[in-house]
Design a protein around this motif. Sequence first.
Motif, short mmCIF file in Angstrom:
data_model
loop_
_atom_site.label_atom_id
_atom_site.label_comp_id
_atom_site.label_asym_id
_atom_site.label_seq_id
_atom_site.Cartn_x
_atom_site.Cartn_y
_atom_site.Cartn_z
N ASP A 55 41.70 25.28 33.01
CA ASP A 55 40.77 26.38 33.33
C ASP A 55 39.88 26.03 34.51
O ASP A 55 39.61 26.87 35.37
CB ASP A 55 39.90 26.72 32.12
N LYS A 56 39.44 24.78 34.57
CA LYS A 56 38.60 24.33 35.68
C LYS A 56 39.37 24.42 37.01
O LYS A 56 38.83 24.88 38.01
CB LYS A 56 38.15 22.89 35.43
N ARG A 57 40.63 24.01 36.99
CA ARG A 57 41.47 24.09 38.18
C ARG A 57 41.66 25.54 38.60
O ARG A 57 41.54 25.89 39.77
CB ARG A 57 42.82 23.42 37.91
N SER A 58 41.93 26.40 37.64
CA SER A 58 42.12 27.83 37.94
C SER A 58 40.84 28.44 38.51
O SER A 58 40.89 29.23 39.46
CB SER A 58 42.52 28.60 36.68
N ALA A 59 39.70 28.08 37.94
CA ALA A 59 38.43 28.61 38.44
C ALA A 59 38.16 28.12 39.86
O ALA A 59 37.68 28.89 40.70
CB ALA A 59 37.29 28.19 37.50
N ALA A 60 38.46 26.86 40.14
CA ALA A 60 38.25 26.33 41.49
C ALA A 60 39.14 27.06 42.49
O ALA A 60 38.68 27.40 43.60
CB ALA A 60 38.53 24.83 41.53
N MET A 61 40.39 27.32 42.13
CA MET A 61 41.29 28.06 43.02
C MET A 61 40.78 29.48 43.24
O MET A 61 40.77 29.98 44.37
CB MET A 61 42.71 28.10 42.43
N PHE A 62 40.33 30.12 42.17
CA PHE A 62 39.80 31.48 42.28
C PHE A 62 38.57 31.50 43.19
O PHE A 62 38.45 32.37 44.06
CB PHE A 62 39.46 32.02 40.90
N ASN A 63 37.66 30.55 42.99
CA ASN A 63 36.45 30.50 43.82
C ASN A 63 36.77 30.25 45.29
O ASN A 63 36.13 30.83 46.17
CB ASN A 63 35.48 29.44 43.29
N GLU A 64 37.76 29.42 45.54
CA GLU A 64 38.16 29.16 46.93
C GLU A 64 38.75 30.41 47.57
O GLU A 64 38.44 30.74 48.71
CB GLU A 64 39.18 28.00 46.98
N GLN A 65 39.58 31.13 46.84
CA GLN A 65 40.14 32.37 47.36
C GLN A 65 39.05 33.42 47.58
O GLN A 65 39.07 34.15 48.57
CB GLN A 65 41.20 32.92 46.40
N LEU A 66 38.10 33.48 46.67
CA LEU A 66 36.99 34.41 46.82
C LEU A 66 36.15 34.07 48.04
O LEU A 66 35.76 34.97 48.80
CB LEU A 66 36.12 34.40 45.57
N LYS A 67 35.91 32.78 48.25
CA LYS A 67 35.14 32.35 49.42
C LYS A 67 35.86 32.74 50.72
O LYS A 67 35.24 33.24 51.65
CB LYS A 67 34.94 30.82 49.37
N ARG A 68 37.18 32.52 50.76
CA ARG A 68 37.95 32.90 51.95
C ARG A 68 37.92 34.41 52.18
O ARG A 68 37.77 34.88 53.30
CB ARG A 68 39.40 32.42 51.84
N TYR A 69 38.04 35.16 51.12
CA TYR A 69 38.00 36.62 51.22
C TYR A 69 36.63 37.09 51.73
O TYR A 69 36.56 37.95 52.62
CB TYR A 69 38.31 37.25 49.85
N GLN A 70 35.56 36.52 51.19
CA GLN A 70 34.22 36.89 51.64
C GLN A 70 34.03 36.53 53.11
O GLN A 70 33.40 37.28 53.87
CB GLN A 70 33.16 36.21 50.78
N GLN A 71 34.57 35.39 53.52
CA GLN A 71 34.46 34.98 54.92
C GLN A 71 35.21 35.96 55.82
O GLN A 71 34.73 36.32 56.89
CB GLN A 71 35.01 33.56 55.10
#
Length: 151
Positions: free
Chosen positions: A124-140
């Motif tokens: 779950d931690k790995r999945s959350a980190a991947m999701f947060n990274e994708q969200l950060k890229r999308y926001q950028q």
Amino acid sequence: MKEKKDFLAPIMAFMVCTTCITILEGVVGMILYPEQKFGYDAFFSPPLFGFCSVLLGIVTYSKKELSVKQVWVRRGIHLLLIEGLIFGVNYAAGIIFEPLVGILLAAAIALVFVTVYVVLWLNDKRSAAMFNEQLKRYQQQILESEKFTPY
């Protein structure tokens, strides 16, 4: 997305649980009962216990958000149910353990229980980190597209 996670979480728990039970049975069997030999029917024991353990996990399910204390209490109940299941099945099969073996088995079951939850948490931690990274890229990307859009 939540429905997919609700569907995959028990399957992941079953796989991890079955793997840990198989390893536990092999190690405990080699140490405590090295002369004992089994037939192929013994291969059905880990998946059966894994399935029942995941099924007993229904006590941890809630439609509302639980407090940390409620989660820990439910996980404690889950562990006690699993311990009862395993000792109950063995008792029903006529297997009674010496006190020391029973204590070691209970500790090993608890170790498997903790290991399963740690593996699921790491996933779950790995999945959350991947999701947060994708969200950060999308926001950028959104910010960059707004900067260069002529009005």
